[in-house]
Design a protein around this motif. Structure first.
Motif, mmCIF file in Angstrom:
data_model
loop_
_atom_site.group_PDB
_atom_site.id
_atom_site.type_symbol
_atom_site.label_atom_id
_atom_site.label_comp_id
_atom_site.label_asym_id
_atom_site.label_seq_id
_atom_site.Cartn_x
_atom_site.Cartn_y
_atom_site.Cartn_z
ATOM 1 N N LYS A 131 -7.674 6.965 -9.655
ATOM 2 C CA LYS A 131 -6.541 5.932 -10.720
ATOM 3 C C LYS A 131 -6.589 4.565 -9.181
ATOM 4 O O LYS A 131 -6.329 4.332 -7.884
ATOM 5 C CB LYS A 131 -5.615 6.141 -10.520
ATOM 6 N N THR A 132 -7.041 3.236 -9.929
ATOM 7 C CA THR A 132 -7.122 2.384 -9.145
ATOM 8 C C THR A 132 -5.898 1.149 -9.568
ATOM 9 O O THR A 132 -5.759 0.862 -10.699
ATOM 10 C CB THR A 132 -8.288 1.673 -8.876
ATOM 11 N N CYS A 133 -5.694 0.211 -8.874
ATOM 12 C CA CYS A 133 -5.771 -1.062 -8.919
ATOM 13 C C CYS A 133 -6.724 -2.071 -8.750
ATOM 14 O O CYS A 133 -8.049 -1.495 -8.429
ATOM 15 C CB CYS A 133 -4.028 -1.643 -8.358
ATOM 16 N N VAL A 134 -6.402 -3.515 -9.459
ATOM 17 C CA VAL A 134 -7.495 -4.781 -8.880
ATOM 18 C C VAL A 134 -8.008 -4.404 -7.512
ATOM 19 O O VAL A 134 -8.733 -5.089 -8.035
ATOM 20 C CB VAL A 134 -7.543 -5.866 -10.370
ATOM 21 N N GLY A 135 -7.094 -5.044 -6.729
ATOM 22 C CA GLY A 135 -6.969 -4.715 -5.363
ATOM 23 C C GLY A 135 -7.703 -6.256 -5.295
ATOM 24 O O GLY A 135 -7.288 -7.331 -6.126
ATOM 25 N N ARG A 140 -3.910 -11.785 -6.408
ATOM 26 C CA ARG A 140 -3.481 -12.368 -5.578
ATOM 27 C C ARG A 140 -2.711 -11.926 -4.019
ATOM 28 O O ARG A 140 -2.160 -12.014 -2.288
ATOM 29 C CB ARG A 140 -2.414 -13.383 -5.253
ATOM 30 N N PHE A 141 -2.168 -10.441 -4.449
ATOM 31 C CA PHE A 141 -1.516 -9.762 -3.392
ATOM 32 C C PHE A 141 -2.249 -8.899 -2.374
ATOM 33 O O PHE A 141 -1.836 -8.018 -1.299
ATOM 34 C CB PHE A 141 -0.281 -8.984 -3.684
ATOM 35 N N GLY A 142 -3.639 -8.472 -3.059
ATOM 36 C CA GLY A 142 -4.083 -7.587 -3.074
ATOM 37 C C GLY A 142 -4.941 -7.952 -1.069
ATOM 38 O O GLY A 142 -4.957 -8.774 -0.818
ATOM 39 N N LEU A 143 -4.585 -6.526 -0.093
ATOM 40 C CA LEU A 143 -5.000 -6.487 1.253
ATOM 41 C C LEU A 143 -6.636 -5.391 1.411
ATOM 42 O O LEU A 143 -6.940 -5.558 2.007
ATOM 43 C CB LEU A 143 -3.720 -6.387 1.752
ATOM 44 N N GLY A 144 -6.840 -5.084 -0.047
ATOM 45 C CA GLY A 144 -7.434 -3.807 0.356
ATOM 46 C C GLY A 144 -8.646 -3.752 -0.946
ATOM 47 O O GLY A 144 -8.090 -4.236 -1.980
ATOM 48 N N ARG A 175 2.465 -2.683 -2.428
ATOM 49 C CA ARG A 175 3.446 -2.613 -4.296
ATOM 50 C C ARG A 175 2.863 -1.500 -5.120
ATOM 51 O O ARG A 175 3.691 -1.174 -5.976
ATOM 52 C CB ARG A 175 3.014 -3.704 -4.877
ATOM 53 N N ASN A 176 1.974 -0.756 -4.823
ATOM 54 C CA ASN A 176 1.373 0.547 -5.170
ATOM 55 C C ASN A 176 1.468 0.687 -6.370
ATOM 56 O O ASN A 176 1.991 1.332 -7.322
ATOM 57 C CB ASN A 176 2.412 1.759 -4.874
ATOM 58 N N CYS A 177 0.847 -0.760 -7.332
ATOM 59 C CA CYS A 177 0.457 -0.930 -8.909
ATOM 60 C C CYS A 177 -0.265 0.577 -9.318
ATOM 61 O O CYS A 177 0.199 0.828 -10.825
ATOM 62 C CB CYS A 177 0.180 -2.219 -9.790
ATOM 63 N N SER A 178 -1.117 0.957 -8.568
ATOM 64 C CA SER A 178 -1.696 2.315 -8.701
ATOM 65 C C SER A 178 -0.940 3.596 -8.982
ATOM 66 O O SER A 178 -1.536 4.715 -8.899
ATOM 67 C CB SER A 178 -3.535 2.652 -8.529
#
Ligand code: SF4
Length: 206
Positions: A131-135, A140-144, A175-178
């Motif tokens: 499972k992934t988030c958009v990163g 805009r918060f994505g670090l990876g 933030r761990n959305c996934s």
């Protein structure tokens, strides 16, 4: 009274053996990869038809959608198959895939042929999803690059047998959305700082 682990009651021997079959298969294949012979007829029905039998005798069909990323073409095919075979329920799964529920056994070969998509292995004890988030692609918060990493992991380990089902997730930041922190294996993008001992300034940021 129904027997089960929650009640602390020992399961009948045949159920214990059935429950350990995948773990034993995984172990034997790993220890003796050269000698291991896969007896297809000895597999459970789910393994033979690449679908998960349901309580009413119909099947659940879950094609692979790597990292939860799909395309308009895949979605059209899924919709066409659902219409053609009168699939009673189309459901988004917790692993970011699409589940066709209520497929009749006799339709399964044609359903898979029409889908022209790999199996998502939702019916066996094996590595299943990432499972992934958009990163960093969009968030805009994505670090990876959580999506890219998730797709790459799923590509590499798809169908890998394991003693139990194995769900992974990648989050692009804490933030761990996934929900990476509650998976069997979770990866979370973070920022790493190196601070100068002399003046406390940040000298490296990764
Ligand atoms: S986990 Fe972080 S990077 Fe991923 S979607 Fe949520 S906020 Fe964005």
């Amino acid at each position: 009274m129904p027997q089960g682990r929650l009640l602390g009651v020992v399961e009948p021997v045949d159920e214990q053996l059935a429950g350990s079959k995948m773990a034993l298969t995984s172990l034997l294949r790993t220890v003796w990869p050269g000698e291991f012979v896969d007896e297809r007829d000895a597999r459970f029905i789910n393994d033979r038809v690449h679908a998960n039998i349901q309580r009413d005798g119909t099947f659940s069909v879950v094609p692979q959608i790597k990292g939860g990323v799909t395309t308009p073409d895949q979605l059209r095919r899924l919709a066409d198959v659902a219409d053609k075979y009168r699939v009673p329920m189309v459901k988004i799964t917790g692993g970011q895939r699409i589940d066709l529920l209520g497929v009749r056994k006799q339709d399964l070969p044609a359903v898979w042929a029409d889908l022209d998509m790999p199996s998502g292995y939702a019916y066996v004890k094996s590595f299943r999803t990432v499972k992934t988030c958009v990163g960093t692609d969009y968030c805009r918060f994505g670090l990876g690059d959580s999506t890219g990493l998730g797709v790459a992991i799923e590509q590499r380990y798809q169908g890998l047998e394991s003693p139990a089902k194995l769900d992974l997730a990648v989050a692009g930041c804490p933030r761990n959305c996934s929900e990476a922190l509650v998976k069997d294996v979770g990866l979370v993008g973070v920022t790493v700082f190196a601070v100068s001992e002399e003046d406390g300034d940040v000298v490296v940021e990764l």
